[in-house]
Write a protein that holds these residues in place. Sequence first.
Motif, PDB file in Angstrom:
ATOM      1  N   PRO A  37     -20.014  25.241 114.513  1.00 11.64           N
ATOM      2  CA  PRO A  37     -18.559  25.111 114.700  1.00 11.64           C
ATOM      3  C   PRO A  37     -18.192  24.767 116.141  1.00 11.64           C
ATOM      4  CG  PRO A  37     -19.165  27.416 114.631  1.00 11.64           C
ATOM      5  CD  PRO A  37     -20.430  26.636 114.374  1.00 11.64           C
ATOM      6  N   THR A  47     -13.417  26.340 105.172  1.00 12.34           N
ATOM      7  CA  THR A  47     -13.114  27.627 105.797  1.00 12.34           C
ATOM      8  C   THR A  47     -13.693  27.595 107.206  1.00 12.34           C
ATOM      9  OG1 THR A  47     -13.264  28.737 103.659  1.00 12.34           O
ATOM     10  CG2 THR A  47     -13.366  30.128 105.617  1.00 12.34           C
ATOM     11  N   LEU A  61     -14.824  28.628 110.844  1.00 15.38           N
ATOM     12  CA  LEU A  61     -15.260  29.879 111.454  1.00 15.38           C
ATOM     13  C   LEU A  61     -14.245  30.254 112.524  1.00 15.38           C
ATOM     14  CD1 LEU A  61     -19.066  29.208 111.677  1.00 15.38           C
ATOM     15  CD2 LEU A  61     -17.877  30.714 110.095  1.00 15.38           C
ATOM     16  N   ARG A  62     -14.306  31.481 112.958  1.00 17.64           N
ATOM     17  CA  ARG A  62     -13.368  31.946 113.983  1.00 17.64           C
ATOM     18  C   ARG A  62     -14.138  32.315 115.241  1.00 17.64           C
ATOM     19  NH1 ARG A  62      -7.696  32.155 112.705  1.00 17.64           N
ATOM     20  NH2 ARG A  62      -7.577  31.801 110.471  1.00 17.64           N
ATOM     21  N   ARG A  83      -9.641  29.070 115.206  1.00 16.86           N
ATOM     22  CA  ARG A  83     -10.422  28.300 114.228  1.00 16.86           C
ATOM     23  C   ARG A  83     -11.365  27.344 114.948  1.00 16.86           C
ATOM     24  NH1 ARG A  83      -5.214  28.672 112.275  1.00 16.86           N
ATOM     25  NH2 ARG A  83      -4.998  29.464 110.151  1.00 16.86           N
ATOM     26  N   SER A 102     -16.916  22.518 112.150  1.00 16.59           N
ATOM     27  CA  SER A 102     -18.199  21.825 112.299  1.00 16.59           C
ATOM     28  C   SER A 102     -18.013  20.345 111.965  1.00 16.59           C
ATOM     29  CB  SER A 102     -19.239  22.430 111.350  1.00 16.59           C
ATOM     30  OG  SER A 102     -18.890  22.143 110.000  1.00 16.59           O
TER      31      SER A 102
END
Length: 111
Positions: free
Chosen positions: A16, A44, A46-47, A53, A56
Amino acid sequence: MTADDSFSRIDDDDYPAYTMGRAAELLGTTQGFLRAIGEARLITPLRSEGGHRRYSRYQLRIAARARELVDHGTSVEAACRIIVLEDQLEEAQRINAEYRKAADAQRAADA
């Protein structure tokens, strides 16, 4: 983290690496669009530790496909469903090809 660890992520499609702002810029879309496809559960992100946010390259490719459909008049929800169905079809075709290959190998062995 070593330098080798950092360099190994350069080619990782699932790492990400992109913030929401950068992802929207690369896709030529808005952050709201990225939120919408996230809410539709197409991707979705990643954080980060701060809760931001992160996307990728793989997720950006999916988002780009969604944007392409939306740009042609498809609603966000329908675009997300189409992409999921396209993915399921691709997986089913891959599995069928594997079964055919195994069946052909078995027939050749039985002959």
